[in-house]
Design a protein around this motif. Structure first.
Motif, PDB file in Angstrom:
ATOM      1  N   ASN A  88      28.394 -22.953  -0.876  1.00 23.38           N
ATOM      2  CA  ASN A  88      29.043 -23.184   0.402  1.00 23.38           C
ATOM      3  C   ASN A  88      29.019 -21.880   1.191  1.00 23.38           C
ATOM      4  OD1 ASN A  88      29.780 -25.901  -0.100  1.00 23.38           O
ATOM      5  ND2 ASN A  88      31.446 -25.183  -1.386  1.00 23.38           N
ATOM      6  N   ALA A  89      28.252 -21.856   2.265  1.00 20.90           N
ATOM      7  CA  ALA A  89      28.115 -20.659   3.091  1.00 20.90           C
ATOM      8  C   ALA A  89      29.378 -20.455   3.921  1.00 20.90           C
ATOM      9  CB  ALA A  89      26.903 -20.791   4.002  1.00 20.90           C
ATOM     10  N   PRO A  90      29.642 -19.214   4.341  1.00 22.00           N
ATOM     11  CA  PRO A  90      30.805 -18.955   5.188  1.00 22.00           C
ATOM     12  C   PRO A  90      30.785 -19.774   6.482  1.00 22.00           C
ATOM     13  CG  PRO A  90      29.893 -16.892   4.372  1.00 22.00           C
ATOM     14  CD  PRO A  90      28.955 -17.979   3.964  1.00 22.00           C
ATOM     15  N   SER A  91      29.591 -20.150   6.939  1.00 16.65           N
ATOM     16  CA  SER A  91      29.471 -20.946   8.165  1.00 16.65           C
ATOM     17  C   SER A  91      29.892 -22.395   7.948  1.00 16.65           C
ATOM     18  CB  SER A  91      28.020 -20.915   8.660  1.00 16.65           C
ATOM     19  OG  SER A  91      27.170 -21.525   7.701  1.00 16.65           O
ATOM     20  N   GLY A  92      30.099 -22.793   6.704  1.00  8.74           N
ATOM     21  CA  GLY A  92      30.481 -24.161   6.395  1.00  8.74           C
ATOM     22  C   GLY A  92      29.313 -25.001   5.905  1.00  8.74           C
ATOM     23  N   ASP A  93      28.092 -24.474   5.988  1.00  7.53           N
ATOM     24  CA  ASP A  93      26.923 -25.200   5.503  1.00  7.53           C
ATOM     25  C   ASP A  93      26.916 -25.215   3.981  1.00  7.53           C
ATOM     26  OD1 ASP A  93      25.956 -25.666   8.074  1.00  7.53           O
ATOM     27  OD2 ASP A  93      24.853 -23.765   8.100  1.00  7.53           O
ATOM     28  N   ARG A  94      26.418 -26.296   3.421  1.00  8.96           N
ATOM     29  CA  ARG A  94      26.326 -26.421   1.966  1.00  8.96           C
ATOM     30  C   ARG A  94      24.856 -26.446   1.575  1.00  8.96           C
ATOM     31  NH1 ARG A  94      30.091 -29.673  -1.845  1.00  8.96           N
ATOM     32  NH2 ARG A  94      28.986 -29.439  -3.798  1.00  8.96           N
ATOM     33  N   TYR A  95      24.478 -25.543   0.668  1.00  9.75           N
ATOM     34  CA  TYR A  95      23.094 -25.404   0.247  1.00  9.75           C
ATOM     35  C   TYR A  95      22.935 -25.807  -1.215  1.00  9.75           C
ATOM     36  CZ  TYR A  95      22.385 -22.766   4.523  1.00  9.75           C
ATOM     37  OH  TYR A  95      22.302 -22.391   5.837  1.00  9.75           O
ATOM     38  N   THR A  96      21.866 -26.516  -1.504  1.00 11.04           N
ATOM     39  CA  THR A  96      21.477 -26.817  -2.871  1.00 11.04           C
ATOM     40  C   THR A  96      20.552 -25.690  -3.295  1.00 11.04           C
ATOM     41  OG1 THR A  96      21.608 -29.181  -2.407  1.00 11.04           O
ATOM     42  CG2 THR A  96      20.386 -28.518  -4.377  1.00 11.04           C
ATOM     43  N   GLN A 110      15.436 -34.084   6.945  1.00 18.08           N
ATOM     44  CA  GLN A 110      14.761 -32.813   7.166  1.00 18.08           C
ATOM     45  C   GLN A 110      15.505 -31.771   6.342  1.00 18.08           C
ATOM     46  OE1 GLN A 110      12.176 -31.985   9.697  1.00 18.08           O
ATOM     47  NE2 GLN A 110      11.805 -34.171   9.551  1.00 18.08           N
ATOM     48  N   ILE A 111      14.798 -30.778   5.872  1.00 17.30           N
ATOM     49  CA  ILE A 111      15.456 -29.714   5.123  1.00 17.30           C
ATOM     50  C   ILE A 111      15.110 -28.369   5.733  1.00 17.30           C
ATOM     51  CG2 ILE A 111      15.490 -30.988   2.946  1.00 17.30           C
ATOM     52  CD1 ILE A 111      13.286 -28.679   2.249  1.00 17.30           C
ATOM     53  N   GLN A 112      15.986 -27.430   5.489  1.00 15.70           N
ATOM     54  CA  GLN A 112      15.776 -26.044   5.906  1.00 15.70           C
ATOM     55  C   GLN A 112      15.884 -25.193   4.646  1.00 15.70           C
ATOM     56  OE1 GLN A 112      18.832 -24.539   8.442  1.00 15.70           O
ATOM     57  NE2 GLN A 112      17.813 -22.594   8.766  1.00 15.70           N
ATOM     58  N   ILE A 113      14.809 -24.445   4.349  1.00 18.34           N
ATOM     59  CA  ILE A 113      14.777 -23.596   3.156  1.00 18.34           C
ATOM     60  C   ILE A 113      15.274 -22.208   3.530  1.00 18.34           C
ATOM     61  CG2 ILE A 113      13.327 -22.618   1.329  1.00 18.34           C
ATOM     62  CD1 ILE A 113      11.339 -24.905   1.896  1.00 18.34           C
ATOM     63  N   VAL A 114      16.103 -21.627   2.663  1.00 18.90           N
ATOM     64  CA  VAL A 114      16.649 -20.285   2.900  1.00 18.90           C
ATOM     65  C   VAL A 114      16.616 -19.481   1.619  1.00 18.90           C
ATOM     66  CG1 VAL A 114      18.168 -21.000   4.787  1.00 18.90           C
ATOM     67  CG2 VAL A 114      18.996 -21.049   2.445  1.00 18.90           C
ATOM     68  N   GLU A 115      16.621 -18.149   1.776  1.00 22.27           N
ATOM     69  CA  GLU A 115      16.812 -17.255   0.646  1.00 22.27           C
ATOM     70  C   GLU A 115      18.265 -16.839   0.641  1.00 22.27           C
ATOM     71  OE1 GLU A 115      13.022 -14.793  -0.741  1.00 22.27           O
ATOM     72  OE2 GLU A 115      13.679 -14.260   1.273  1.00 22.27           O
ATOM     73  N   MET A 116      18.814 -16.544  -0.523  1.00 20.20           N
ATOM     74  CA  MET A 116      20.242 -16.260  -0.669  1.00 20.20           C
ATOM     75  C   MET A 116      20.701 -15.122   0.234  1.00 20.20           C
ATOM     76  SD  MET A 116      22.826 -17.380  -2.013  1.00 20.20           S
ATOM     77  CE  MET A 116      24.312 -17.193  -2.899  1.00 20.20           C
ATOM     78  N   ASP A 117      19.923 -14.045   0.359  1.00 16.20           N
ATOM     79  CA  ASP A 117      20.368 -12.916   1.170  1.00 16.20           C
ATOM     80  C   ASP A 117      20.460 -13.267   2.649  1.00 16.20           C
ATOM     81  OD1 ASP A 117      17.632 -13.120   1.415  1.00 16.20           O
ATOM     82  OD2 ASP A 117      17.284 -10.957   1.478  1.00 16.20           O
ATOM     83  N   GLU A 118      19.781 -14.340   3.095  1.00 17.04           N
ATOM     84  CA  GLU A 118      19.875 -14.761   4.485  1.00 17.04           C
ATOM     85  C   GLU A 118      21.136 -15.586   4.738  1.00 17.04           C
ATOM     86  OE1 GLU A 118      16.401 -16.920   5.529  1.00 17.04           O
ATOM     87  OE2 GLU A 118      15.087 -15.186   5.347  1.00 17.04           O
ATOM     88  N   VAL A 119      21.640 -16.234   3.704  1.00 22.21           N
ATOM     89  CA  VAL A 119      22.778 -17.143   3.844  1.00 22.21           C
ATOM     90  C   VAL A 119      24.093 -16.362   3.906  1.00 22.21           C
ATOM     91  CG1 VAL A 119      24.026 -19.044   2.769  1.00 22.21           C
ATOM     92  CG2 VAL A 119      21.539 -18.969   2.642  1.00 22.21           C
ATOM     93  N   VAL A 120      24.191 -15.317   3.118  1.00 22.97           N
ATOM     94  CA  VAL A 120      25.459 -14.585   2.993  1.00 22.97           C
ATOM     95  C   VAL A 120      25.701 -13.674   4.151  1.00 22.97           C
ATOM     96  CG1 VAL A 120      26.777 -13.033   1.524  1.00 22.97           C
ATOM     97  CG2 VAL A 120      25.273 -14.698   0.526  1.00 22.97           C
TER      98      VAL A 120
END
Length: 120
Positions: A88-96, A110-120
Motif C-alpha cells: 500500500n503506497a502512501p498515495s493510497g495505491d495498492r500494488y501487487t 490495464q496495468i502499470q508496472i513500477v519499481e519499488m524505489d519509484e513507489v516509496v
C-alpha cells in the motif's frame, strides 16, 4: 568387515559398521536427491516467481510506467496468481509485488508496472 548395499547406487560394498554409502559422490547424490524431493514445492514456486519477475522487468524496460493491457503480461507467460506481497503506497495505491517490481491494476484491466524505489 561388513557387506552392505549403498542406498544411492545399490552396489554392494564393504566398510565400517556405520558406513552407509560406498563413496562420497554417492552420499552427495543421495542427499541432493532427498533435498530436491523434500523441497519440490518451494523450488517450483520460486521458479514461477522468478519467471514473473523477469517478465515484469523486461516489460518495465520497454513500457516504463505506461499503462498496458494485462493480456500482454499473460501472453509472455505471467501468472498473476503468484506474487510475493501486496504494498500500500502512501498515495493510497495498492500494488501487487513480485520482489522489487510491482503493478497496479486499473478498472479496464490495464496495468502499470513500477519499481519499488519509484513507489516509496
Amino acid at each position: 568387515m561388513n557387506t552392505k548395499i549403498c542406498p544411492s547406487c545399490s552396489k554392494e560394498f564393504q566398510g565400517r559398521r556405520n558406513k552407509k554409502y560406498c563413496s562420497v559422490s554417492c552420499k552427495n547424490q543421495y542427499h541432493n536427491e532427498e533435498y530436491r524431493n523434500s523441497n519440490q514445492t518451494v523450488i517450483t514456486l520460486n521458479r514461477t516467481l522468478q519467471k514473473n519477475r523477469v517478465i515484469l522487468k523486461d516489460l518495465f524496460k520497454v513500457y516504463r510506467s505506461s499503462a498496458i493491457p494485462l493480456s500482454v503480461l499473460e501472453a509472455h507467460g505471467f501468472d498473476k496468481k503468484f506474487h510475493t506481497h501486496l504494498f500500500n503506497a502512501p498515495s493510497g495505491d495498492r500494488y501487487t509485488m513480485v520482489y522489487e517490481l510491482g503493478y497496479k491494476t486499473s478498472f479496464d484491466n490495464q496495468i502499470q508496472i513500477v519499481e519499488m524505489d519509484e513507489v516509496v
